[in-house]
Design a protein around this motif. Structure first.
Motif, PDB file in Angstrom:
ATOM      1  N   ASN A  46      24.571  53.951   0.358  1.00  9.47           N
ATOM      2  CA  ASN A  46      25.048  53.004   1.374  1.00  9.47           C
ATOM      3  C   ASN A  46      26.251  52.162   0.970  1.00  9.47           C
ATOM      4  OD1 ASN A  46      22.850  53.729   3.071  1.00  9.47           O
ATOM      5  ND2 ASN A  46      21.531  52.476   1.782  1.00  9.47           N
ATOM      6  N   ILE A  47      26.182  51.523  -0.221  1.00 10.13           N
ATOM      7  CA  ILE A  47      27.215  50.535  -0.568  1.00 10.13           C
ATOM      8  C   ILE A  47      28.593  51.177  -0.743  1.00 10.13           C
ATOM      9  CG2 ILE A  47      27.835  48.635  -2.135  1.00 10.13           C
ATOM     10  CD1 ILE A  47      24.791  48.461  -2.758  1.00 10.13           C
TER      11      ILE A  47
ATOM     12  N   THR B 185      30.267  52.186   2.577  1.00 11.02           N
ATOM     13  CA  THR B 185      30.658  51.023   3.373  1.00 11.02           C
ATOM     14  C   THR B 185      31.911  50.375   2.782  1.00 11.02           C
ATOM     15  OG1 THR B 185      28.300  50.676   3.664  1.00 11.02           O
ATOM     16  CG2 THR B 185      29.743  48.925   4.463  1.00 11.02           C
ATOM     17  N   LEU B 186      31.915  50.183   1.441  1.00 17.47           N
ATOM     18  CA  LEU B 186      33.068  49.558   0.779  1.00 17.47           C
ATOM     19  C   LEU B 186      34.329  50.371   1.009  1.00 17.47           C
ATOM     20  CD1 LEU B 186      31.806  48.248  -2.673  1.00 17.47           C
ATOM     21  CD2 LEU B 186      32.666  46.930  -0.739  1.00 17.47           C
TER      22      LEU B 186
ATOM     23  N   GLY C 126      34.926  52.443   3.431  1.00 17.46           N
ATOM     24  CA  GLY C 126      35.283  52.348   4.848  1.00 17.46           C
ATOM     25  C   GLY C 126      36.114  51.091   5.102  1.00 17.46           C
ATOM     26  N   ILE C 127      35.639  49.951   4.557  1.00 18.57           N
ATOM     27  CA  ILE C 127      36.353  48.675   4.745  1.00 18.57           C
ATOM     28  C   ILE C 127      37.741  48.761   4.097  1.00 18.57           C
ATOM     29  CG2 ILE C 127      36.342  46.197   4.163  1.00 18.57           C
ATOM     30  CD1 ILE C 127      33.228  46.391   4.310  1.00 18.57           C
TER      31      ILE C 127
END
Lengths: 112, 276
Positions: B160-161, B164-165, B167-168
């Motif tokens: 997950n992390i 997400t990172l 993507g940002i």
């Protein structure tokens, strides 16, 4: 490198096997895998046949056609081509030669 | 419907027949192959993916799991499979043009909703190119992590992390370029031409929307763009409406409408994502 050679050898053998099966009748992927199992090749992971079928189609050894299967839905059936038949004969010849050599060695080994 | 679309539609339908364990195995393979074949001929790829799915369903009906049938080394097989399909430069440039076109369409229409600010075409093109690069990187990252995240040993960081990172990290430059870079290639569009362009986009948008198989997915976006377009036209109209929208009350009303439309857009997408 050793693994590469062994996987290349296996691919060559599998290609020969597929050509011999397709020489009997056209098959789709799963039908082909069942035929392979019938000849004692159940331990071969059948995922390996898909890249091989694509490569064989590219080399012109087989040709794929979509048609309705015996179970109903449209499936891609593979047919052996004239080039494929030549390749199959070449494989059988090479295999027989190789088998003869290996068998001779095995016989000598058992006599020692 | 093109052959590729027919294969994809049949795949979507047949995939539902897989058991959850087999579906997970096949979906990983599907996602890996699709994200790795960005510049290859999709018709051949989709045909092969459908062929494998049909065979996995046959195996399933014989009580053989997808992994037992296909083997544990799905990633290696997929890599070998991908080397068999030729790379297409035409497809590569077509994809780039498509992404650029979509991007320019989406940034240009909102800009048209405020007739008093200039439209910076240079920034738009710059961001469009960045977006193409970001999409390539996202596809590469996804394909690299599919089998990592699918493994039972995968940590929360891997699952997950990290995505997400990343993507940002990839999205932030889009806003940085949009807000901090200005180029000399700016145009201000007059009222009549503005209305003509918006109407032209509406026609193109309607044609594209009508052609879509899955209209529901596009509804929130269509609604949002429709509101922006109508506002853009209203502001350019001569007479009472146009003048009203230039007053403080008019601009507040406009802001409320845009915010409500944005809320509907987010809510609509949230509901759709939950349903899927």
């Amino acid at each position: 490198m050793a693994q590469d050679i062994s996987s290349q050898v296996l691919k060559g053998i599998l290609q020969g096997v597929i050509l011999m099966i397709l020489n009997k009748k056209a098959e789709y992927g799963y039908g082909l895998s069942q035929e392979m199992n019938r000849y004692g090749l159940s331990s071969v992971p059948k995922g390996t046949i898909y890249p091989l079928l694509t490569a064989m189609e590219k080399r012109g050894f087989i040709t794929g056609k979509r048609k309705a299967s015996t179970l109903g839905p449209t499936r891609k059936y593979y047919y052996i081509t004239a080039t494929g038949k030549q390749e199959k004969d070449r494989f059988i010849q090479e295999w027989s030669q190789l088998q003869k050599s290996v068998n001779t060695l095995i016989k000598e080994e058992s006599h020692d | 419907m093109t052959k590729e679309q027919t294969f994809v539609a049949e795949n979507n339908q047949l995939r539902q027949k897989l058991t959850s364990e087999n579906e997970e195995f096949y979906s990983n393979l599907l996602l890996y192959v699709r994200t790795r074949s960005f510049i290859q001929d999709q018709e051949d790829i989709e045909s092969k993916l459908l062929e494998i799915l049909q065979d996995l369903l046959d195996a399933q009906s014989d009580n053989v799991s997808a992994e037992q049938y296909f083997g544990r080394n799905a990633k290696q097989v997929a890599d070998e499979l991908l080397t068999q399909f030729p790379r297409s430069l035409t497809k590569f440039f077509k994809d780039i043009l498509f992404i650029l076109g979509i991007y320019l369409f989406f940034i240009a229409l909102p800009s048209m909703a405020s007739p008093h600010s200039a439209l910076d075409i240079g920034t738009g093109i710059l961001n469009g190119f960045y977006l193409v690069l970001a999409i390539f990187l996202i596809f590469r990252f996804l394909s690299n992590t599919i089998y990592e995240a699918a493994s039972k040993k995968a940590t929360n960081w891997q699952k997950n992390i990290k995505p997400t990172l990343l993507g940002i990290l990839l999205i932030v430059p889009i806003f940085l370029i949009q807000f901090f870079i200005t180029t000399p290639f700016q145009i201000t569009i007059g009222n009549r031409l503005g209305i003509t362009i918006i109407v032209f986009w509406f026609v193109i948008g309607t044609i594209l929307f009508v052609k879509q198989q899955d209209k529901k997915t596009w509804l929130p976006l269509v609604f949002f763009l429709l509101i922006l377009g109508v506002l853009g036209i209203a502001q350019r109209l001569p007479g009472t409406i146009g003048s009203f929208l230039t007053t403080t009350t008019g601009q507040t009303t406009e802001l409320i409408i845009v915010l409500t439309a944005s809320a509907f857009f987010l809510l609509g997408n949230f509901i759709l994502a939950k349903k899927n």
